[in-house]
Design a protein around this motif. Structure first.
Motif, PDB file in Angstrom:
ATOM      1  N   GLY B  15       0.765  -1.284   0.242  1.00  0.00           N
ATOM      2  CA  GLY B  15      -0.380   0.319   0.279  1.00  0.00           C
ATOM      3  C   GLY B  15       0.827   1.254  -0.023  1.00  0.00           C
ATOM      4  O   GLY B  15       2.012   1.499  -0.031  1.00  0.00           O
ATOM      5  N   ARG B  16       0.205   2.560   0.258  1.00  0.00           N
ATOM      6  CA  ARG B  16       0.538   3.293   0.134  1.00  0.00           C
ATOM      7  C   ARG B  16       0.114   4.172   1.352  1.00  0.00           C
ATOM      8  O   ARG B  16      -0.124   5.526   1.810  1.00  0.00           O
ATOM      9  CB  ARG B  16       0.580   4.216  -1.255  1.00  0.00           C
ATOM     10  N   TRP B  17       0.751   4.031   3.226  1.00  0.00           N
ATOM     11  CA  TRP B  17       0.135   4.922   3.558  1.00  0.00           C
ATOM     12  C   TRP B  17       1.610   6.448   3.967  1.00  0.00           C
ATOM     13  O   TRP B  17       2.205   5.768   4.909  1.00  0.00           O
ATOM     14  CB  TRP B  17       1.427   3.704   5.023  1.00  0.00           C
ATOM     15  N   VAL B  18       1.412   7.330   4.089  1.00  0.00           N
ATOM     16  CA  VAL B  18       2.694   8.435   3.480  1.00  0.00           C
ATOM     17  C   VAL B  18       2.151   9.634   3.745  1.00  0.00           C
ATOM     18  O   VAL B  18       0.597   9.703   3.803  1.00  0.00           O
ATOM     19  CB  VAL B  18       3.143   7.657   2.467  1.00  0.00           C
ATOM     20  N   PRO B  19       2.212  10.523   4.422  1.00  0.00           N
ATOM     21  CA  PRO B  19       1.608  11.753   4.047  1.00  0.00           C
ATOM     22  C   PRO B  19       1.122  11.653   3.307  1.00  0.00           C
ATOM     23  O   PRO B  19       1.589  11.604   2.093  1.00  0.00           O
ATOM     24  CB  PRO B  19       2.756  12.437   4.922  1.00  0.00           C
TER      25      PRO B  19
END
Lengths: 272, 401
Positions: B15-19
């Protein structure tokens, strides 16, 4: 869902100023100091409190807040005692936490506890729109709202989607990069705010790099609120003892709160 | 499973768990990657550098004496023979070429032991792109040789003083710098970790290890290996050597984590063995963390395995059961290091020594039909001062004990 946040923004609007949102790291350097700082900050005129849950790997934060988090963790801050700071705080509290502590605590359990202690909402900076849904669902189900962040690099289509999903207010990130006191390009920020303004009728608050009264003066007509974090952390962390920390925080908040008040001529457009 | 889904998930992981501030730069990398991967001229340039500059394909060496007595055959896939002495260069060439294609003016990288930093500095020098490397202040101290190498290669090394001052903090810092400077800067991540598309992209660059390894195994032995063994920190050399064998159900895949002083102690670095699911550096995977969701400090004798997280595809391969994961202690790895040096004349990296230790054990369980290929992910020159110190202590203990 109407919340205390709406009231806070409405009150600021009525007084012809932008709202002042004060970010405090819970438990830095200990819970007693945070208690004193929160009370002083609210008394000095902060409209909304963003209560930061300390995290050891804060991707969106610069050195000041990262170090504050380290101090709080070293002093033994836990979610349970962070929640206990909320009920005595005489302003609406929005928790600011990275996602991993929430996931480990359990999203449902976290939302339930936050609500029970009186929090209004939760900001989770490292949950992108793509990962948001299951978390947002659990947060909303428990009567909390989730304001979302919009960056200067967020494309229009995506920004629109974020404004449609965000609740409470739209948190616009003032600049590329992380929290801290480095310079903000005021003109760029105004453009960014105007872009988001065209997409939503909900309040807009700017954070990341907002640390000084002149910056607030420059942008107060373009936004509904400003979020001050690193500068506030520095103002209390440089003091020894809870009372001095509270006094340091109070001095800064009073100054910034004065800057929030719009000047009569410049306010004409913003009064709407 | 060969590709993650469009959100960057391998099963439940990734996934893409970023600010939000990192979403646009990641999307830009993903778009450029997809275009490049569909462009034969991009791959031609990649393969030309791998053959003319790195010296690929790396050899497959039969180990005649290591781990005897045994009936099974052991062979080493010799990534240690690559230019710069490890598999890391395969990935940095791929990413640097992508950066060049995107018109980026600067490369940034995190590094722990300094191997990845050296590999980025190397290709930066070769392609004429300035390089800034972020490295925990503690690692800068204990990996002075690699710091010096990076400087010789023209890179700037920035010591990171936040947090535990090691690889995880260097990675945090590189992400932060990238968030601020993404317009002209490309972030070269060193392993199959981080937010989508990095875990997939890095794997695609590293799969050259097994693409040529598969051919070599068939050429040399007339068959595929029964077992593949590779160490796993972030896990790029392991995915490098696993990927082409994923559909070969009769090839067993073994990932070897660093147990440190033991997986039952706090001084370990084996998230797949004793960690739990969480989010670190932009992806959902296994990590070593407290009940409050704080990332735990780790320990391994091998700096390259001293990382609290692991690539999301490994989490998926563990969950699906396609690969098996085991852990090897500091002492076992050190013993295998010495055994390999004395029996095969190869100074292995301490990372690779973890794979060697498990292969040695596995070889005893396999009969004559056993064909075990170990990924020799790097050479151990960088580790000799540390080993000298460790042996010095052991010698003192022997004399006084």
């Amino acid at each position: 869902m109407a919340t205390l946040l709406d009231d806070a923004f409405a009150k600021a609007k009525k007084e012809d100023r932008c709202a002042l949102i004060a970010y405090v790291v819970a438990g830095d350097p200990d819970m007693e100091t945070t208690r004193a700082v929160l009370d002083a900050v609210v008394e000095a005129g902060a409209d909304i409190i963003e209560l930061g849950v300390p995290y050891g790997d804060p991707l969106a934060d610069g050195p000041t807040i990262a170090a504050a988090g380290q101090r709080a963790l070293a002093a033994g801050a836990t979610l349970e005692n962070i929640f206990r700071l909320i009920p005595g705080t005489k302003a609406p509290v929005v928790l600011f936490t990275y996602v991993n502590p929430v996931l480990q605590y359990g999203v449902e359990k976290f939302a339930l506890a936050a609500k029970r202690h009186g929090a209004v909402g939760v900001i989770v900076p490292d949950v992108s729109l793509e990962e948001l849904e299951p978390i947002r669902e659990a947060i909303r189900k428990n009567g909390l709202i989730m304001p979302l962040l919009i960056s200067p690099t967020t494309p229009d289509e995506r920004a629109k989607k974020i404004t449609q999903t965000s609740e409470g207010f739209n948190y616009i990130v003032s600049r590329l990069g992380v929290t801290g006191k480095d310079a903000v390009d005021v003109e760029g920020l105004k453009d960014h705010a105007a872009r988001v303004r065209r997409m939503t009728g909900f309040p807009i608050a700017a954070g990341f790099g907002i640390s000084k009264a002149p910056q607030i003066v420059a942008i107060r007509d373009s936004v509904d609120g400003v979020i001050v974090g690193s500068a506030l952390v520095e103002a209390y962390a440089s003091q020894k003892g809870a009372a001095a920390a509270a006094a340091g925080a109070s001095r800064l908040v009073r100054l910034l709160r004065l800057a929030c008040k719009r000047a009569a001529p410049a306010a004409a457009g913003a009064k709407g | 499973m060969h590709k993650p889904d469009e959100r960057g998930y391998f099963g439940d992981f990734g996934g893409r768990w970023v600010p939000e501030v990192l979403v646009a730069p990641l999307a830009e990398v993903e778009k450029a990657m997809n275009e490049a991967f569909g462009d034969p001229t991009y791959w031609e340039e990649f393969h030309a550098l791998l053959s003319e500059y790195v010296g690929r394909p790396s050899a497959l060496t039969v180990a005649h004496r290591f781990g005897q007595p045994r009936n099974a055959t052991i062979a080493f896939k010799r990534e240690d023979l690559n230019h710069t002495g490890a598999h890391k260069i395969n990935n940095t060439i791929g990413q640097a070429l992508l950066a060049k294609r995107m018109g980026k003016q600067r490369l940034i990288a995190e590094t722990g032991a300094g191997q990845h930093g050296v590999a980025v500095a190397t290709i930066g020098a070769k392609l004429g792109i300035p390089v800034d490397v972020y490295m925990g202040a503690v690692d800068v101290e204990r990996q002075a040789l690699n710091v010096y190498l990076m400087r010789l290669l023209g890179a700037t090394v920035h010591p990171v003083t936040g947090g535990t001052q090691t690889l995880k903090d260097a990675t945090n810092e590189a992400f932060r710098v990238w968030a601020a400077q993404c317009e002209d800067t490309f972030y070269v991540i060193g392993s199959v970790v981080g937010a989508h598309p990095y875990p997939f992209m890095v794997r695609e660059f590293q799969r050259i290890v097994c693409d040529d390894g598969r051919i070599q195994s068939q050429g040399r032995f007339g068959r595929l290996p029964t077992d593949i063994v590779a160490c796993v920190g972030g896990g790029s050399n392991a995915l490098g050597i696993f990927t082409a064998f994923i559909d070969d159900d009769n090839v067993n895949l073994w990932g070897v984590e660093a147990a440190g002083k033991g997986t039952n102690t706090a001084e370990t670095a084996a998230p797949l063995a004793v960690g739990s699911v969480g989010v670190l550096h932009g992806s959902r995977s296994f990590l070593l963390q407290t009940a409050e969701g704080q990332v735990k400090p780790t320990h391994s004798i091998s700096a390259g395995l001293d990382y609290p997280g692991v690539g999301p595809e490994h989490a998926y391969l563990k969950q699906s059961g396609r690969a098996k994961y085991v852990a090897v202690t500091d002492d076992e790895a050190l013993a295998a290091f010495h055994a390999c040096a004395a029996s095969e004349g190869i100074i292995a990296a301490l990372e690779s020594a973890h794979a060697l230790a498990y292969a040695q054990q596995l070889a005893k369980e396999r009969g004559e039909e056993g064909l075990i290929v170990v990924c020799m992910s790097g050479r151990g020159d960088k580790d000799v001062t540390q080993i000298e110190k460790l042996d010095g202590k052991a010698l003192v203990a022997e004399v006084t004990g």
